[in-house]
Design a protein around this motif. Structure first.
Motif, short mmCIF file in Angstrom:
data_model
loop_
_atom_site.label_atom_id
_atom_site.label_comp_id
_atom_site.label_asym_id
_atom_site.label_seq_id
_atom_site.Cartn_x
_atom_site.Cartn_y
_atom_site.Cartn_z
N ALA B 10 0.73 -1.42 0.00
CA ALA B 10 -0.07 0.22 0.00
C ALA B 10 0.87 1.22 0.02
N ASP B 11 1.87 1.17 0.55
CA ASP B 11 2.76 2.29 0.83
C ASP B 11 3.91 2.82 -0.26
N ASN B 12 3.79 2.42 -1.35
CA ASN B 12 4.90 2.67 -2.42
C ASN B 12 4.61 3.71 -3.42
N GLY B 13 3.42 4.60 -2.77
CA GLY B 13 3.26 5.84 -3.45
C GLY B 13 2.70 5.78 -4.49
N SER B 14 1.64 4.72 -4.60
CA SER B 14 1.20 4.50 -5.98
C SER B 14 0.08 5.55 -6.36
N CYS B 201 12.31 16.38 1.17
CA CYS B 201 12.65 14.98 0.42
C CYS B 201 11.81 14.80 -0.72
N GLN B 202 12.44 14.37 -1.80
CA GLN B 202 11.78 14.32 -2.99
C GLN B 202 11.65 12.77 -3.24
N ASN B 203 10.27 12.25 -2.75
CA ASN B 203 10.16 10.67 -2.92
C ASN B 203 9.91 10.41 -4.48
N ASN B 204 10.97 10.16 -5.16
CA ASN B 204 10.82 9.88 -6.58
C ASN B 204 10.55 8.29 -6.78
N GLN B 205 10.33 7.53 -5.74
CA GLN B 205 9.89 6.27 -5.89
C GLN B 205 11.11 5.30 -6.05
N PRO B 230 7.69 18.20 13.04
CA PRO B 230 6.57 18.20 12.26
C PRO B 230 6.84 17.94 10.79
N SER B 231 6.17 17.23 10.10
CA SER B 231 6.12 17.01 8.82
C SER B 231 4.81 17.18 7.85
N LEU B 232 5.18 17.45 6.57
CA LEU B 232 4.05 17.43 5.58
C LEU B 232 4.32 16.61 4.48
N ARG B 233 3.12 16.02 3.91
CA ARG B 233 3.14 15.14 2.87
C ARG B 233 2.46 15.76 1.59
N VAL B 234 3.18 16.11 0.48
CA VAL B 234 2.62 16.76 -0.50
C VAL B 234 2.72 16.33 -1.71
N ASP B 235 1.73 16.47 -2.90
CA ASP B 235 1.86 16.03 -4.02
C ASP B 235 2.90 16.78 -4.68
N GLY B 236 4.02 15.91 -5.00
CA GLY B 236 5.30 16.50 -5.54
C GLY B 236 4.96 17.08 -6.87
N ASN B 237 3.95 16.75 -7.85
CA ASN B 237 4.04 17.10 -9.18
C ASN B 237 2.90 18.07 -9.14
N ASP B 238 2.23 18.75 -8.03
CA ASP B 238 1.48 19.91 -7.81
C ASP B 238 2.31 20.90 -7.51
N ILE B 262 9.44 18.00 4.87
CA ILE B 262 8.49 17.83 3.47
C ILE B 262 8.89 16.63 2.96
N GLU B 263 7.68 15.84 2.62
CA GLU B 263 7.82 14.66 1.52
C GLU B 263 7.05 14.78 0.48
N ALA B 264 7.68 15.32 -0.91
CA ALA B 264 7.06 15.74 -2.02
C ALA B 264 6.97 14.22 -2.66
N VAL B 265 5.73 13.86 -2.95
CA VAL B 265 5.63 12.62 -3.64
C VAL B 265 5.68 12.69 -5.07
N THR B 266 6.72 12.34 -5.96
CA THR B 266 6.65 12.53 -7.43
C THR B 266 7.13 11.36 -7.89
N TYR B 267 7.63 11.45 -9.11
CA TYR B 267 8.10 10.33 -9.89
C TYR B 267 9.26 10.50 -10.67
#
Lengths: 469, 383
Positions: B10-14, B201-205, B230-238, B262-267
């Protein structure tokens, strides 16, 4: 003005690449960064973007050959801003100025010196060819037939010269090696007069030849190794490393037993003939023996389910698969891969044949996806295509059985009380003795053999429930 | 306590995993968000156009640099294809006196900081030990050692705290780096001293070929609270969501609130570097799903919907990108080879006897070559 583009180092520290495909031909107009070729390195297949805008004047290397980094591969006729600063000796003929003695290599990100080619002429001429010989295509060099390039090195005056008896690199200093390279002198021909036999500057000058006589073209030897190299070392990595780890893990955790069964498969060959010629598969591809063996295996698995299991050491459990994900061991350009046909037991003969065709095409073109390699439960390996009769295959890790198909041979065989020439093949089955007892493994192999020897028997096995036999 | 998701599932940033801050949907619609909208209220038509121009230009630069590597003009290049919004949205939130510590893929950040285009590629061409003067642009040269720059940023922020400045250190790193000791040590110190640093953090998967699910069984952003950050999880493609989150973090740091993660969820849509082949480990279907979430595409859709994406604007942006690419190419190819002895420059600020001896020895070695052409040269490539 003609500008020549030489093969760059496309990875980090690579020395050679193969041109997989050209997407342009001489006379084509190209723009900057237009995709002109696909090139395969040891690391990846990459798209080569055109370094210039202009017209392609010549492709120096055909598809399918291995090219050294720094060798010219394509020339362009360019005008405007790009048409500056190129060597004049290439503009008159349009041919690459290959005979120029090699300068020191560009040294970008710590690549170090080009030790393998140090002090040696770049290429030797093949007999009867012009100075810029076309290298032998890879497919020819590695084809299973007789080697074709064997004689080329004999005709070479440098390699055959006296004094070239030792294969150790002659002792010299870097400036002297550079001088030798500039003069086109092969250091292996020289006996050093310096301290401890070190070759000196004067030794090189004494033998020095003019650049015109420097041999420049060098056909690859049978083994694709530079002349004078008796062994070479390749780092263990990527697919070779993965394959090795898998083999070691399998061979030393699962106790292997291998059994052999030699059978007359003439009836199956006759059946295939009927299927493929009688229009039974209208519009579809041919059904091959591998598909029949796959079908036989699926039927036999239903009668002996223990060959389709997995030993889960961590959980302390045996996993029984109620489906057959059939792995097919395939020799691909990248090495051994085992792509999987999912739910092979539900496909039937026609479905298996179609799946095999797709899987083979993907493996050959290198487009097999990671997903297609995962989840196998039992494997077939076809060593018969290499002309081999039998073997002791190593299990694909995590699987309980692997079946090897041998070559089919016309063999004198007992047939209806007489000796006849029949189509005979040997099946080899390795199984994990933790999961499969001798009785079960033997029954499974005998079942596969019975179907191949008399495919009509398959009718009696359809719908068989596990353990019903 | 958290319920742990199943390993690697579930947690692979799909793409379906949208548990993050999003202000701009994949289809280019603004998503109302009472908490974060105020932070980008100043981004009007001109602001959106400027961000779009940034995204297009840096993608074009990245593509050009990749081509230059394929043409033998660069030794290596780490493409950022797909990560443009994460970098532009965050870097455009910074003040000139903030200081940035990055890894090697943050070339869009460098672009925003004002690093010269030719300076971007100097090191990758092997022409220099470092590409630019960090002090003049407020950005350190890239750290190749994974995660080391987070310690540098924390140290710099501690210095800013001592100085009483309201500058912030921002450090960029990837999902793989979060498993490095350096990053964890940096977070411990940043929390202990409540220094003004933003961990971006750019989480590029992908940690090269390892999917993020192998090393992170919870969202990477969930690690930070364990350090007291404290942390924020953000859509890194936004690009808007990234900008809003970064501004929140910067504001907290400037007002004495300490570090933010900051975790920016991107690819990463391209290879790890030009020496990598992602088709060996990446499912093409995965790539196709992320292509639908392309950061440039969705901003273009928003501009289009608001009537801002005119043919003139599109042409002007493309021309800007092409001009930048041409400048990069000309600058790269025109770089003069460094003198071999320059490797001894800038090692010490004052003369050193040992180094002088080494310099003299190397000079003598170079002089021992008979030919006058003793320099390593790229000119051989055009023979």
């Amino acid at each position: 003005m003609i500008r020549v583009f030489s093969l760059p180092d496309l990875g980090e520290g690579l020395t050679e690449s193969e041109i997989v495909a050209w997407h342009v031909a001489p006379g084509d107009t190209v723009t900057l960064n237009q995709h002109i070729a696909d090139v395969e390195t040891a690391k990846a297949v990459v798209e080569l973007p055109s370094p210039f805008s202009g017209v392609v004047s010549e492709l120096h290397r055909p598809e399918g050959v291995l090219v050294h980094v720094g060798d010219p591969i394509v020339s362009f006729e360019v005008v405007g801003a790009d048409a500056v600063d190129d060597s004049g000796d290439s503009s008159d003929s349009g041919a690459p100025a290959a005979p120029v003695p090699t300068k020191r290599e560009a040294n970008l990100v710590g690549y170090g010196p080009d030790a393998e080619r140090e002090g040696r002429p770049k290429r030797r001429a093949r007999p009867g060819s012009a100075a810029c010989a076309t290298p032998v295509p890879l497919a020819t060099v590695t084809s299973p037939g007789l080697p074709v390039a064997v004689t080329s090195s004999v005709a070479n005056p440098v390699a055959a010269a006296p004094g070239a008896t030792t294969m150790e690199r002659p002792r010299s200093t870097p400036p002297v090696r550079m001088l030798a390279r500039d003069l086109g002198v092969d250091l292996t021909r020289i006996t050093g007069t310096g301290a401890h036999g070190v070759i000196t500057r004067d030794d090189v000058r004494a033998v020095g030849v003019t650049p015109e006589t420097v041999p420049v073209a060098d056909a690859p030897s049978v083994f694709g190794a530079p002349s004078g190299t008796r062994e070479s070392r390749t780092p263990i990595k990527s697919l070779r490393k993965l394959t090795a780890a898998a083999m070691v893990q399998s061979a030393f955790t699962a106790p292997h037993v291998t059994e052999f069964l030699t059978i007359d498969v003439t009836p199956t060959i006759d059946l295939l003939e009927t299927i493929n010629t009688a229009g039974a598969r209208e519009g579809a591809g041919r059904v091959g023996l591998l598909a029949v063996v796959a079908q036989a295996l699926c039927l036999a698995v239903a009668r002996t389910p223990s060959v389709n299991t997995r030993w889960d050491e961590a959980a302390g459990e045996i996993v029984q698969f109620h489906y057959v994900n059939l792995g097919i061991a395939a020799a691909t350009p990248r090495g051994l891969m085992v792509p999987v046909i999912a739910d092979a037991d539900r496909l039937g003969l026609a479905g298996l044949a179609d799946s095999l065709a797709r899987l083979t095409a993907a493996a050959r073109s290198g487009t097999t996806t990671p997903a297609a390699l995962a989840g196998g439960t039992i494997t077939i390996t076809n060593i018969g295509v290499f002309g081999i009769d039998a073997g002791t295959p190593i299990l694909n890790p995590g699987e309980a059985a692997i079946l090897a198909m041998g070559a089919i041979r016309r063999t004198p065989w007992e047939f209806r009380g007489d000796i006849a020439l029949r189509q005979v093949m040997t099946l080899s089955l390795s199984f994990d003795h933790r999961l499969v007892d001798g009785e079960q493994g033997s029954r499974f192999l005998a079942d596969v053999g019975r179907i191949l020897a008399n495919p009509g028997l398959a009718l009696t096995m359809l719908g068989a429930t596990p353990g019903a036999a | 306590m958290h319920d742990l998701p199943p390993h690697g599932a579930a947690d692979n940033g799909s793409p379906l995993d949208d548990d993050f801050i999003q202000l701009l949907s994949e289809s280019g619609e603004r998503m109302p968000n009472a908490e974060f909208d105020p932070w980008v209220r100043d981004i009007g038509a001109a602001g959106l156009a400027a961000l779009y121009d940034d995204l297009v230009v840096v993608r074009r630069l990245d593509t050009e640099a990749t081509a230059l590597q394929r043409q033998g003009e660069l030794g290596l290049w780490p493409p950022m294809l797909g990560q443009e919004a994460a970098q532009i949205g965050s870097a455009r939130a910074l003040h000139p006196d903030d200081f940035v510590f990055t890894s090697y893929r943050e070339n869009a950040v460098a672009y925003c900081r004002g690093v010269g285009l030719t300076d971007l590629v100097k090191v990758w061409r092997g022409n220099a030990q470092s590409g630019w003067d960090p002090a003049s642009v407020g950005m350190a040269v890239p750290a190749i050692i994974i995660g080391a720059q987070t310690l540098h940023a924390t140290g710099w922020a501690l210095g800013a705290q001592f100085d009483g400045a309201d500058s912030v250190a921002v450090t960029y790193f990837g999902d793989g780096a979060t498993s490095e000791g350096d990053v964890n040590e940096a977070m411990v110190f940043a929390a202990s001293f409540q220094v003004p640093v933003v961990f971006f953090c750019q989480n590029n998967q992908w940690a090269i070929s390892e999917p993020v699910g192998l090393q992170a069984r919870v969202h990477i952003a969930e690690r930070a609270p364990g350090f007291g950050i404290p942390s924020l999880r953000v859509d890194g493609n936004d690009v808007l969501a990234v900008m809003a989150a970064t501004r929140v973090a910067l504001d907290r740091a400037r007002s004495g609130g300490g570090p933010t993660f900051i975790e920016a969820v991107t690819y990463r849509m391209g290879p790890h570097t030009t020496a990598d082949d992602p088709t060996r480990y990446r499912d093409p279907a995965d790539l196709a799903r992320w292509a639908e979430r392309d950061p440039i595409l969705r901003l273009r859709r928003l501009l289009d919907a608001e009537g801002l994406f005119t043919p003139e604007f599109e042409a002007a942006t493309a021309a800007h990108a092409d001009a930048a690419a041409a400048e990069l190419r000309a600058g790269c190819i025109g770089l003069a080879d460094p003198e071999p002895l320059s490797v001894f420059d800038n090692v010490y600020t004052t003369p050193q006897a040992t180094l002088d001896r080494q310099r003299a020895g190397y000079a003598a070695y170079l002089a021992s070559f008979e030919s006058s052409d003793t320099r390593s040269s790229n000119e051989g490539a055009s023979v």
